[in-house]
Design an enzyme around this catalytic site. Sequence first.
Site, short mmCIF file in Angstrom:
data_model
loop_
_atom_site.label_atom_id
_atom_site.label_comp_id
_atom_site.label_asym_id
_atom_site.label_seq_id
_atom_site.Cartn_x
_atom_site.Cartn_y
_atom_site.Cartn_z
N ASN A 71 8.77 -2.43 -24.74
CA ASN A 71 8.28 -3.75 -24.32
C ASN A 71 7.61 -4.48 -25.47
O ASN A 71 7.90 -5.64 -25.77
CB ASN A 71 7.27 -3.61 -23.17
CG ASN A 71 7.93 -3.70 -21.81
OD1 ASN A 71 9.12 -3.92 -21.70
ND2 ASN A 71 7.14 -3.52 -20.77
N LYS A 121 0.97 -0.33 -11.43
CA LYS A 121 0.88 -1.36 -10.39
C LYS A 121 1.81 -1.13 -9.20
O LYS A 121 1.71 -1.83 -8.19
CB LYS A 121 1.18 -2.72 -11.00
CG LYS A 121 2.62 -2.91 -11.43
CD LYS A 121 2.90 -4.34 -11.84
CE LYS A 121 4.38 -4.57 -12.08
NZ LYS A 121 4.71 -5.98 -12.37
N ILE A 159 -7.31 -8.32 -15.31
CA ILE A 159 -6.21 -8.81 -14.48
C ILE A 159 -6.19 -7.99 -13.20
O ILE A 159 -5.92 -6.79 -13.22
CB ILE A 159 -4.85 -8.67 -15.19
CG1 ILE A 159 -4.92 -9.17 -16.63
CG2 ILE A 159 -3.76 -9.38 -14.40
CD1 ILE A 159 -5.39 -10.58 -16.79
N LYS A 163 -3.88 -7.23 -3.82
CA LYS A 163 -3.81 -5.92 -3.17
C LYS A 163 -5.14 -5.17 -3.25
O LYS A 163 -5.32 -4.13 -2.60
CB LYS A 163 -2.68 -5.09 -3.78
CG LYS A 163 -1.30 -5.67 -3.46
CD LYS A 163 -0.19 -4.98 -4.21
CE LYS A 163 1.16 -5.57 -3.80
NZ LYS A 163 1.27 -7.02 -4.09
N ASN A 199 1.61 -12.08 -5.68
CA ASN A 199 2.85 -11.56 -6.26
C ASN A 199 3.42 -12.54 -7.29
O ASN A 199 3.43 -13.75 -7.07
CB ASN A 199 3.89 -11.33 -5.15
CG ASN A 199 3.54 -10.11 -4.30
OD1 ASN A 199 2.37 -9.84 -4.05
ND2 ASN A 199 4.55 -9.40 -3.88
N LEU A 201 6.55 -13.87 -9.31
CA LEU A 201 8.00 -13.92 -9.23
C LEU A 201 8.65 -13.54 -10.56
O LEU A 201 8.30 -14.08 -11.60
CB LEU A 201 8.46 -15.33 -8.84
CG LEU A 201 8.18 -15.76 -7.40
CD1 LEU A 201 8.49 -17.24 -7.23
CD2 LEU A 201 8.98 -14.94 -6.41
#
Length: 369
Positions: A71, A121, A159, A163, A199, A201
């Site tokens: 990444n 996560k 961050i 949830k 959430n 996208l």
Amino acid sequence: MKETKKATREIPMEDLLFRESISVMDDEAKAFYRGKTVMVTGCGSIGGELCRQIAACSPRRLVMVDIYENNVYDLQQELLRVYGRELDLAVEIASVQDRVWMEVIFKTYRPDVVFHAAAHKHVPLMEHSIVSAVKNNVFGTYNVVELSERYGVKRFILISTDKAVNPTGVMGATKRLCERIVQSRHDSATTFSAVRFGNVLGSCGSVIPLFRAQIEAGGPVTVTDKRMLRYLMTIPEAAQLVMQAGAMAQSGELFVLDMGEPVKILDLAENLIRLLGYKPYEEIDIREIGLRPGEKLCEELLDTDGEAVKTAHDRIFIEKDEPVERSEIDEMLTLLSKALEQASESLDQTGVVEALYRAVPTFRKPEAQ
């Protein structure tokens, strides 16, 4: 198998929001990051976008910290193509769980601002990998918080996620505990804050890539429950919220973004099928498969007793609750640490879950939904 060539078309995430996308960050916030050394831990979907937007603000140096080299390598090459030598960019492959090496990184770069995005996560996976969730999310966060304070970081931004509100799963419970760790530093010379949103996208592991892959395979698209509601935002919106909140922070705030009304995941699936050129239930079927471990039907943005206070930005609010003290956090972490030791001896994670219930009063078992 059904013909799926139409599914290769690009779909702007904004077309799936069921509302207008918003620009959250103002010029004053952008100026805040100019000339500063900014560190981002965890350079996945959100952390990566943070890096892109920070780079555009002309920082003195951008430090990217990630355990997953693929990444961060791709992101490094992208930023070098765009900015070349104009951007002082440093990349460190490291785990936030490694306190010793993280201290070397802090001592070397002395960041002014830290965005802490590194976390496990995935909700169902963390129901099984409980020890890993606690080690990475809770103790990794504690390490970065401690080091930020020790090395004079001016702003620290966690961050977080919706949830974390009245969590019914391990991932959410660990993130709520992370929020409490941050809130316990309200007396620090470092300004600590957290940002909570819904959430995102198109982020890695989110529902859109899954739905798209299912459509490309000819269906069916699987939804866990047709009643499920989620707050939705785009990756740029999420990153801008975090940066705006970081520039606004004063001490211990838990920032929340007004994301409009929650969206039915069923509506999202139907809309994506149409946008890709198919007819729901005729060309691409939708199948209900039941809630996964740790999932809720409806996510919340505020705790049950939480009070939302307006800020100068009309889409950003602050949840007001009583901050926990450092001594309480130390007791919680001692309890969790002992549970982790016992789990490593017996491979039984039950004690870790019980310790989480004690550390996070709002953590509850999923009710019949």
